[in-house]
Design an enzyme around this catalytic site. Structure first.
Site, short mmCIF file in Angstrom:
data_model
loop_
_atom_site.label_atom_id
_atom_site.label_comp_id
_atom_site.label_asym_id
_atom_site.label_seq_id
_atom_site.Cartn_x
_atom_site.Cartn_y
_atom_site.Cartn_z
N GLY A 16 31.65 -23.98 -8.34
CA GLY A 16 32.65 -23.07 -8.44
C GLY A 16 32.94 -22.54 -9.94
N GLU A 35 32.43 -28.62 -19.66
CA GLU A 35 32.11 -29.73 -18.52
C GLU A 35 32.42 -31.14 -19.04
OE1 GLU A 35 31.26 -32.51 -15.66
OE2 GLU A 35 31.50 -29.98 -15.11
N HIS A 48 25.52 -26.96 2.02
CA HIS A 48 25.32 -25.57 2.84
C HIS A 48 25.91 -24.45 2.09
CE1 HIS A 48 24.95 -27.50 7.09
NE2 HIS A 48 25.21 -28.52 6.14
N LEU A 126 38.66 -32.54 -20.91
CA LEU A 126 40.11 -32.07 -21.08
C LEU A 126 40.87 -33.26 -21.09
CD1 LEU A 126 41.36 -29.53 -21.79
CD2 LEU A 126 42.00 -29.05 -19.27
N TYR A 211 20.28 -32.46 7.53
CA TYR A 211 19.68 -31.28 7.47
C TYR A 211 18.65 -31.66 6.11
CZ TYR A 211 23.53 -30.79 3.99
OH TYR A 211 24.50 -31.14 2.90
N ALA A 303 32.48 -25.98 -1.02
CA ALA A 303 31.94 -25.28 -2.64
C ALA A 303 31.97 -23.74 -1.94
CB ALA A 303 30.55 -25.77 -2.57
#
Length: 378
Positions: A16, A35, A48, A126, A211, A303
């Site tokens: 995101g 990050e 996915h 942070l 998958y 997501a």
């Protein structure tokens, strides 16, 4: 005297946050992404990316690259975990873009590469932020600090931005855990069985989603949902084992047994969520994704919702500019809350695609085709 350029700070470089940064930069905004991880790592999990997301990737020119590194299943199969009977066969084409399953780390690396050089900062945990009305001061654990005109919290379910807005509150443990494992497809060749591209095995009270995660189809991934009465660990996950998997899925279909037999490393993750939040923004702070609407992963859309949020927030800021952030944030919430809440509710219920149904409300959605509702629609 040089006029200071308005800046946006994004906290968190998950999918995101990375996509929000790329979209906003593509639209001409001055954006830095912070990050807390010390460096990039290819974390072992699949994900996915439905047509609703690929339409967003097309906007900044990475859709073909995503397809190239992904498996592209033609159907989502739901099968009875005990008998193997098919419960549904859902076509995944016809929604305006490709359906992809991919390794999360490969996808995140690709998205981070879309950020302008020097604008992604690792090792930035942070610890404090102060919205003083004029701008926002961000202080990091390493002793550095920066200022920004607006701050986007894309920092997950334990968001520090959310904490600044609403105070500290632990997320709700769902009573479920997810086991995750990547299996080399080479190990599956010894079995005289068909391992389908994208299949969810449903039991009476648990499931296993399986998958491929690469275009080469050399990695096969499973993630489970299994009841677990209490989460007794402090860490984000713990090591599990093949024996534990065999115990949790005793008596299940031979394909599931083959997957468990082929398992090397497997981890166990608690599944958390939160009740719908009373607000998504205040002042110069705004949230997206799991920071404001975390959900159990049973629709494979968590997501995707963060990425849709990023696209809609960018649209709203394009309408108003950073100086009109208050209006942009209201527009963003008005135009995202209903859809995010609906997906959150359905995902938490764990019924999506169990039986034959039309998923076009999810996959056919195009965030750019939606007329912006006005603030008065709130």
């Amino acid at each position: 005297m040089t006029e200071r350029k308005e800046k946006i700070a994004i906290i968190g470089a998950g999918l995101g946050g990375a996509v929000a940064g790329a979209l906003l930069q593509h639209s001409g905004f001055d954006v830095d992404v912070y990050e807390q991880a010390p460096s990039f790592a290819r974390l072992g999990a699949g994900i996915h990316m439905g047509p609703n997301v690929l339409k967003i990737f097309e906007r900044f020119g990475v859709d073909k690259q995503v397809v190239a590194i992904s498996s592209t299943p033609s159907h989502w199969f739901s099968r009875d975990g005990l008998t193997g009977d098919y419960l549904s066969r859902i076509p995944l084409d016809g929604y305006g873009a490709t359906y992809c399953t991919v390794h999360r780390g490969d996808l995140q690396a690709l998205q981070c590469d879309q950020l302008k050089p020097g604008t992604l900062h690792f090792g930035k945990k942070l610890v404090r932020l102060d919205d003083n009305g004029t701008d926002v001061m961000l202080e990091f654990e390493d002793g550095t600090s920066v200022r920004a005109d607006i701050v986007i919290g894309a920092d997950g379910i334990n968001s520090k931005v959310r904490e600044a807005l609403l105070g500290f509150e632990k997320p709700n443990y769902s009573g479920w855990v997810g086991h995750r494992a990547l299996i080399s497809a080479e190990k599956l060749k010894k079995f005289d069985l068909e391992f389908e591209d994208c299949v969810k095995w449903w039991g009476p009270d648990r499931h296993m989603m399986v998958y491929y995660t690469t275009g080469r189809r050399d990695e096969y991934y499973y993630v489970t949902g299994v009841p677990h009465p209490a989460w007794e660990f402090d860490s984000a996950f713990v090591e599990s084992s093949r024996d534990e998997m065999a115990s949790e899925f005793e008596g299940y279909h031979p394909i599931i047994q083959a997957l468990i037999e082929s398992t090397g490393e497997v981890t166990k993750w608690p599944l958390f969520n939160r009740n719908p939040l009373p607000l998504w923004s205040r002042g110069r702070l705004v949230m997206l994704g799991d920071a404001c609407h975390p959900m159990k992963p049973h629709m494979a859309q968590g997501a995707a919702m963060a990425i849709e949020d990023a696209a809609m927030l960018t649209r709203c800021l394009e309408e108003t500019g950073i100086s009109g952030y208050a209006t942009a944030f209201k527009l963003y919430e008005v135009n995202r809350r209903d859809r995010a809440t609906r997906v959150q509710t359905v995902s938490n219920a764990n019924t999506f695609l169990l039986h034959q149904e039309d998923p076009s409300w999810v996959y056919g959605y195009d965030v750019y085709a939606q007329p912006l509702k006005s603030e008065s629609a709130a």
